[in-house]
Motif scaffolding. Sequence first.
Motif, short mmCIF file in Angstrom:
data_model
loop_
_atom_site.label_atom_id
_atom_site.label_comp_id
_atom_site.label_asym_id
_atom_site.label_seq_id
_atom_site.Cartn_x
_atom_site.Cartn_y
_atom_site.Cartn_z
N CYS A 253 0.86 -1.18 -0.06
CA CYS A 253 -0.10 -0.03 -0.04
C CYS A 253 0.78 1.27 -0.13
N PRO A 254 0.74 2.06 -1.15
CA PRO A 254 1.56 3.22 -1.14
C PRO A 254 1.31 4.19 -0.13
N PHE A 255 -0.07 4.20 0.38
CA PHE A 255 -0.46 5.29 1.42
C PHE A 255 -0.10 4.82 2.98
N GLY A 256 0.43 3.60 3.10
CA GLY A 256 0.65 3.00 4.49
C GLY A 256 -0.66 2.95 5.44
N VAL A 257 -1.65 2.27 4.73
CA VAL A 257 -2.90 2.05 5.48
C VAL A 257 -2.92 0.89 6.32
N PHE B 120 2.94 8.59 -7.30
CA PHE B 120 3.97 7.88 -6.63
C PHE B 120 4.89 7.67 -7.69
N GLY B 121 6.04 8.57 -7.73
CA GLY B 121 6.94 8.36 -8.66
C GLY B 121 6.15 8.71 -9.98
N ASP B 122 6.29 7.68 -10.89
CA ASP B 122 5.85 8.00 -12.36
C ASP B 122 4.49 7.70 -12.60
N THR B 123 3.81 6.77 -11.15
CA THR B 123 2.73 6.19 -11.38
C THR B 123 1.53 6.99 -10.74
N VAL B 124 0.25 7.34 -11.28
CA VAL B 124 -0.57 8.04 -10.49
C VAL B 124 -1.77 6.97 -10.37
N ASP C 77 4.92 -7.81 -11.51
CA ASP C 77 4.23 -8.79 -12.55
C ASP C 77 2.87 -8.02 -12.77
N LEU C 78 2.22 -7.13 -11.68
CA LEU C 78 1.19 -6.64 -11.82
C LEU C 78 0.93 -5.14 -12.34
N HIS C 79 2.15 -4.90 -12.91
CA HIS C 79 2.17 -3.49 -13.44
C HIS C 79 1.96 -2.30 -12.41
N LEU C 80 2.24 -2.63 -11.02
CA LEU C 80 2.10 -1.76 -9.98
C LEU C 80 3.27 -1.00 -9.89
N GLY C 81 3.43 0.28 -10.41
CA GLY C 81 4.81 0.85 -10.61
C GLY C 81 5.32 1.57 -9.45
N PHE C 82 4.86 1.18 -8.25
CA PHE C 82 5.40 1.93 -7.21
C PHE C 82 6.02 0.98 -6.22
N ASP C 83 6.52 0.01 -6.74
CA ASP C 83 7.09 -0.93 -5.72
C ASP C 83 8.15 -0.54 -5.06
N GLY C 84 8.65 0.67 -5.37
CA GLY C 84 10.08 1.43 -4.47
C GLY C 84 9.41 1.55 -2.97
N TRP C 85 8.17 1.90 -3.11
CA TRP C 85 7.73 2.24 -1.67
C TRP C 85 7.60 1.05 -0.64
N ALA C 86 7.55 -0.25 -1.30
CA ALA C 86 7.65 -1.16 -0.19
C ALA C 86 8.77 -1.13 0.68
N GLU C 87 10.05 -0.42 0.34
CA GLU C 87 11.18 -0.33 1.23
C GLU C 87 11.05 0.42 2.18
N TYR C 88 9.62 1.18 2.22
CA TYR C 88 9.45 2.14 3.35
C TYR C 88 8.64 1.54 4.38
N CYS C 89 8.41 1.81 5.80
CA CYS C 89 7.65 1.44 6.44
C CYS C 89 6.02 2.21 6.26
N PRO C 90 5.08 1.81 6.81
CA PRO C 90 3.72 2.39 6.67
C PRO C 90 3.90 3.78 7.23
N ARG C 91 4.53 3.91 8.18
CA ARG C 91 4.47 5.48 8.89
C ARG C 91 5.38 6.21 8.01
N CYS C 92 6.36 5.83 7.70
CA CYS C 92 7.29 6.64 6.74
C CYS C 92 6.47 6.93 5.49
#
Lengths: 205, 374
Positions: free
Chosen positions: A98-102, A162-166, B341-356
Amino acid sequence: MLGRTIFIDPGRCIGCQACVSACRECDSHRGKSMIHLDYPDEGRTVASLPTVCMHCEDPVAPCAEVCPAEAILITADGVVQEADPTRCIGCANCVNACPFGVPKIDLEAKLQMKCNLCYDRTSYGLAPMCATVCPTGALFYGTVEELQAERPGVDVSTMFAFGDTVVSTGVAMVVPGERRTPVPGGTLNLIEVNGRPTPGNGARA
Amino acid sequence: MTGTAPPPQGRPIGDRPAEDDAAQVVASATRATAVRASLVAAAASVLLVVAIVLGSRLLRDFDSALVPYAVATVFLTFGVVYRYVVWVSAPAARRMFVQGWKAALSWENLKRSPAALPRMAATYLGFQKFLGARSHARWAAHQLIFWGCLLAAAITFPLTWGWFTFTSADAAGPGYEMRLWGLRLFGFDSGSFLGWALYHGLDLAAVMVIGGAGYFLWRRMRDRAATTGQRFGYDFLPLLALLTISVTGLLLTFSEMFLHGGGYEFLAILHMASVVLTLVYLPFGKFFHIVQRPAAVGMQLFKYTARRRGSDAEELQACRRCGQPIDTVAAVDNLRATMRDLHLGFDGWAEYCPRCKRVLRGNAYLSNVKRGFK
């Protein structure tokens, strides 16, 4: 087209935690608060940010897409439900994707939990607990028209970059009337935060 | 954004195939999965039929009165295998499936932690410790249903397949012999406690299931967390099915003991219909969690063995902003691959904790959207 949903306006949030307490009263997760209240620049400003599930629409619910157990279901009205306890295996994929940290996770109970837009209330036309108690309107439940009638000149955004992704969401954030670009989701590869280096960039272990 | 032309959404900008092409790719992948699943499921069903024929000594031990049950198990096999193949073909499940089996079949893992797999299987699948952390009452009720169903399945499946047979030890009685695939397992006196327990095993199972399912039914009507978003087909039907099977099963014993067999034929048909419909429904509703739950063991073993490979500093992914551990490096890598695989282009965010992640977004809003939150 947005229907009745939550509109978040961090500019109005005073960090009083009323939403956090009220969320605990939600029948679907009684005793556990699912809303997050963060102080992004603690020590420098009193800014605070309430975060509820944004109920992502496109891509539809990344949390559900990365769930290996098909545990996160989306109701026909676009509400992304918390994990079905029968199926959830507690792998934390949703938490980290989850990019929103939910989403939150109880590793002991092998169960993900998250805001479900107070489905026990909103499915009957009532406002979610958090929006009901928010004293400043930082969390507003209604339609865009109702919001704009109360607050002339504001607009809302359901686009987050989120980066290049909306990512487009079912829950909206209040933005200034002239804003036309997606709300930024933050910048990664930080070298320092609030004047202090981040891990891997000279932070003390 | 209201009143404006929306910018491109969802997939990374510039990496988005044309809508029609994407829809076609998805449709053909879905078709291929369905064909593969049908073939595997058909093969598994044929295998079961062969096992039934061979195990019942070319149908010599097969009880023709139980044909509907046996046929239902063949349909059950098809349904479960079909649904399983479709399930593990989805990107997230496929990657977790592969990682789980890799961890389970790794010789190195077995040498390093030989007890891990049996311990996890016993705690997750047998005693379901995680349910105790959710609620003690639900744990107790679920244990009753679980062991009751397991006992019932262990008795009835081999019986309907003609694998178990009971034969007289001699013409005069009261000795009995229990046989599996025609081979004698043990002998017992039909009037002994063991004999009584063997004949009433299903009654015991029914009492256990009624206790557990009764509690869950009560909860479905009273507990406000349970009633939120519950659906008849998904949440009530399985409980009603279990209760119908158990009650009609007990009524068969009641008819035999107290009514001299009165109404037995009708009850037998009612019981059979409830069992057959439940078995056929199993792969498509809530009961499919029985098949899915072992994934929890695979997932836990994957994370546990990855963590034991080296020190915490090497094997745990620290949040790139605050340094708090997020998960094992292997799990985060696996998730990022799934996201790609799922074309979710924000996988870089997975290296940050939810709070951050929330704080980063809050900071961006503070500096870019509403400067100073004004």
